[in-house]
Design an enzyme around this catalytic site. Structure first.
Site, short mmCIF file in Angstrom:
data_model
loop_
_atom_site.label_atom_id
_atom_site.label_comp_id
_atom_site.label_asym_id
_atom_site.label_seq_id
_atom_site.Cartn_x
_atom_site.Cartn_y
_atom_site.Cartn_z
N GLN A 17 -32.06 21.32 -73.69
CA GLN A 17 -32.12 20.72 -75.04
C GLN A 17 -31.69 21.64 -76.19
O GLN A 17 -30.98 21.20 -77.10
CB GLN A 17 -33.54 20.22 -75.31
CG GLN A 17 -33.66 19.52 -76.65
CD GLN A 17 -35.07 19.08 -77.03
OE1 GLN A 17 -35.31 18.77 -78.18
NE2 GLN A 17 -36.00 19.03 -76.10
N GLU A 139 -39.63 24.58 -74.45
CA GLU A 139 -40.16 24.11 -75.74
C GLU A 139 -41.60 24.55 -76.05
O GLU A 139 -41.87 25.20 -77.04
CB GLU A 139 -40.06 22.58 -75.76
CG GLU A 139 -40.76 21.89 -76.91
CD GLU A 139 -40.08 22.11 -78.25
OE1 GLU A 139 -38.86 22.01 -78.33
OE2 GLU A 139 -40.80 22.41 -79.22
N ASP A 168 -36.98 23.75 -79.26
CA ASP A 168 -35.63 23.50 -78.73
C ASP A 168 -34.66 23.04 -79.82
O ASP A 168 -33.72 23.73 -80.17
CB ASP A 168 -35.69 22.43 -77.63
CG ASP A 168 -36.18 22.99 -76.30
OD1 ASP A 168 -36.08 24.21 -76.11
OD2 ASP A 168 -36.66 22.21 -75.47
N GLY A 247 -49.39 21.94 -98.05
CA GLY A 247 -48.90 22.42 -99.34
C GLY A 247 -49.99 22.45 -100.40
O GLY A 247 -51.17 22.34 -100.09
N GLY A 248 -49.58 22.60 -101.64
CA GLY A 248 -50.53 22.74 -102.74
C GLY A 248 -51.11 21.42 -103.22
O GLY A 248 -51.97 21.41 -104.10
N1 COA Z 1 -21.33 27.92 -62.15
C1 COA Z 1 -22.06 28.72 -61.37
N2 COA Z 1 -23.30 29.13 -61.67
C2 COA Z 1 -23.83 28.67 -62.82
C3 COA Z 1 -23.12 27.84 -63.69
C4 COA Z 1 -21.80 27.45 -63.31
N3 COA Z 1 -21.08 26.64 -64.08
N4 COA Z 1 -23.91 27.56 -64.76
C5 COA Z 1 -25.08 28.20 -64.55
N5 COA Z 1 -25.03 28.87 -63.39
C6 COA Z 1 -26.07 29.71 -62.79
C7 COA Z 1 -26.28 30.96 -63.59
O1 COA Z 1 -25.25 31.90 -63.34
C8 COA Z 1 -27.65 31.40 -63.08
O2 COA Z 1 -27.50 32.11 -61.88
P1 COA Z 1 -28.21 33.54 -61.62
O3 COA Z 1 -29.65 33.36 -61.98
O4 COA Z 1 -27.95 33.74 -60.18
O5 COA Z 1 -27.56 34.54 -62.48
C9 COA Z 1 -28.34 30.07 -62.72
O6 COA Z 1 -27.33 29.07 -62.85
C10 COA Z 1 -29.57 29.72 -63.52
O7 COA Z 1 -29.41 29.84 -64.91
P2 COA Z 1 -30.67 29.78 -65.90
O8 COA Z 1 -30.17 29.64 -67.28
O9 COA Z 1 -31.58 30.95 -65.67
O10 COA Z 1 -31.36 28.40 -65.50
P3 COA Z 1 -32.87 28.05 -65.06
O11 COA Z 1 -32.83 26.59 -64.71
O12 COA Z 1 -33.38 28.95 -64.02
O13 COA Z 1 -33.73 28.23 -66.39
C11 COA Z 1 -34.23 27.91 -68.72
C12 COA Z 1 -33.70 27.29 -67.43
C13 COA Z 1 -34.07 26.89 -69.84
C14 COA Z 1 -35.73 28.26 -68.57
C15 COA Z 1 -33.44 29.20 -69.05
O14 COA Z 1 -32.07 28.89 -69.07
C16 COA Z 1 -33.82 29.85 -70.37
O15 COA Z 1 -34.85 30.51 -70.49
N6 COA Z 1 -32.96 29.71 -71.39
C17 COA Z 1 -33.11 30.34 -72.67
C18 COA Z 1 -34.14 29.68 -73.51
C19 COA Z 1 -33.89 28.21 -73.72
O16 COA Z 1 -32.88 27.79 -74.22
N7 COA Z 1 -34.92 27.41 -73.33
C20 COA Z 1 -34.98 26.02 -73.69
C21 COA Z 1 -34.15 25.15 -72.91
S1 COA Z 1 -34.27 23.56 -73.61
#
Ligand code: COA
Length: 425
Positions: A17, A139, A168, A247-248
């Site tokens: 998101q 979030e 988010d 607020g105030g």
């Molecule tokens: N091709 C190949 N691999 C891909 C890819 C693609 N097109 N797009 C993503 N990936 C892989 C990444 O390289 C990563 O691999 P690695 O861990 O081996 O390096 C993997 O997908 C996972 O990525 P990640 O972003 O860590 O996803 P997640 O599902 O494990 O975590 C979140 C999700 C949201 C918790 C995390 O992305 C995060 O903390 N983001 C930052 C904060 C944020 O925006 N949070 C709110 C989201 S609404």
């Protein structure tokens, strides 16, 4: 008519998101947003909270309008070559991967800068540099760590998260401003830069008034909080304030006609000082205009429970819409508690494009929130979200200018997978 961000190419590596909120806004302002998704899988939200089997979820469709989708395996060597080309071609890379993901993919900031010195790399992470920088965040984690949860809810209840997605979508908004600001600076310097926004910081920014109150607490009780009038002592941190106004001008939620059966038959009522006399007339307490116990804002503070009790006696005789009409005729600020059903049926929101009906090839028609930011010279036309990989061929050939033989090589490498017409199952 041109669009405000026409000609700006965004390499959109966002998911879920926070990041998609940001790139959707940029797309609405006219940027060409190229969403890179993993072949066969795509943004995880395509398959989350699905209401119709094998159809992209509303979670996905409502956050990814006006974008193009390319599937690319960025861990595949050929996929990395394509990504390199995209980096050279685009103006902005936006990502909200978990910490370190872009580096592990082989594209740290230093390398991106070498590939394209004009590129702006914009990132959302849960936390900024410090003890929690390596944590993944969603979030509600941001709401809890940014000060929102400890200050939301009732004093004698649990901390509460709010339905507004301030972690988010709020951080996505912050990031969008950072990106356009960096684009503006680039017009002078010719160089890109990094834009980072931590969700904890974004939430804290939105909780600024609570940090204000934290410091006011050192100099005495917070008199506009209900607990002051109730004689409940304050502790050493900002308490949860229920529905007290932040607020105030003291405000509360009061019952309206029908509250016994309708969970949203309520009104937010603000006792703004300049209209105090009008309030007294309406609620039938004309003496309060001159009575020294009620006539000025400071003397009213210890009596807010009594005053709002009296106001509620009046609002309970009216529906929330009747009360709003009567109060606004006298310039008294108030807000009916609108249910999502009432909002979804609001014709005036549809007329301004804040609510839009969108047609989707596999879903059919659905309602979405359009662009809340209106630019008179760059109006937003909301277009449906892309199917997974819908624009892969188009982007490879017309944006990246790959030849026929190169395209066959890329396809044979498995880097782009096969385009899918439905959401992940
Ligand atoms: N091709 C190949 N691999 C891909 C890819 C693609 N097109 N797009 C993503 N990936 C892989 C990444 O390289 C990563 O691999 P690695 O861990 O081996 O390096 C993997 O997908 C996972 O990525 P990640 O972003 O860590 O996803 P997640 O599902 O494990 O975590 C979140 C999700 C949201 C918790 C995390 O992305 C995060 O903390 N983001 C930052 C904060 C944020 O925006 N949070 C709110 C989201 S609404």
């Amino acid at each position: 008519m041109t669009k405000a961000l026409e000609g700006v190419k965004i390499l959109d590596f966002t998911h879920v998101q926070s990041g998609p909120t940001c790139t959707q806004l940029l797309a609405w302002f006219g940027a060409d947003v190229i969403k890179v998704e993993r072949p066969g899988v795509g943004d995880i939200t395509r398959g989350q909270l699905q209401d119709i089997p094998k159809v992209d979820s509303l979670y996905f469709t409502m956050l990814n309008h006006n974008k193009r989708s390319i599937t690319l395996d960025t861990k595949n060597p050929k996929g990395k070559e394509v990504l390199e080309r995209l980096i050279k071609e685009c103006d902005v890379l936006v990502e909200n991967f978990g910490p370190g993901v872009l580096d592990r993919m082989g594209f740290p900031w230093e390398r991106i800068k070498t590939l394209n010195p004009r590129m702006i790399v914009a990132s959302i992470k849960g936390f900024g540099p410090g003890p929690y920088e390596d944590c993944k965040v969603y979030e509600n984690v941001a709401q809890c760590t940014g000060g929102a949860a400890s200050t939301t809810g009732f004093r004698d209840g649990l901390p509460l998260v709010t339905g507004a997605q301030i972690g988010d979508s709020g951080t996505g908004l912050h990031l969008a401003l950072g990106i356009v600001t960096a684009l503006y600076q680039r017009t002078v310097t010719g160089e890109g830069q990094r834009v980072t926004c931590a969700m904890q910081d974004g939430v804290l920014n939105l909780c600024r008034v609570k940090l204000r109150d934290q410091q006011r607490l050192q100099h005495g009780p917070l008199k506009e909080y209900s607990q002051f009038g109730e004689g409940v002592p304050f502790g050493d941190s900002v308490p949860r304030a229920g529905n007290d106004s932040g607020g105030g001008q003291p405000g509360r939620i009061v019952k309206c006609k029908g509250w016994e059966t309708d969970p949203n038959a309520y009104l937010y009522f603000i006792t703004q000082a300049p209209v105090w006399e009008a309030i007294c007339d309406i609620i039938g307490e004309p003496d309060w205009k001159t009575n020294p116990d009620y006539a000025t804002p400071p003397v009213r503070l210890p009596r807010l429970n009594e005053i709002f009790g009296r106001i509620e006696q009046w609002t309970m005789t009216k529906t929330k819409f009747e009360a709003m009409q009567i109060l606004n005729e006298r310039d008294i600020p108030c807000g009916p508690i609108l249910s999502m059903k009432e909002i979804a049926e609001d014709e005036s929101l549809k007329a301004t494009g804040t609510l839009v009906e969108v047609d989707h090839p596999t879903r059919g028609k659905y309602l979405s929130v359009g662009n809340p930011i209106k630019l008179s010279a760059s109006p937003t036309v909301v277009e449906r979200s892309p199917l997974l990989g819908e624009h892969t061929q188009e982007i490879l050939s017309s944006v990246l200018k790959y030849s026929e033989s190169e395209l066959s090589e890329i396809a044979a490498s498995g880097a782009i997978g096969a385009p899918r017409m439905a959401a992940a199952e």
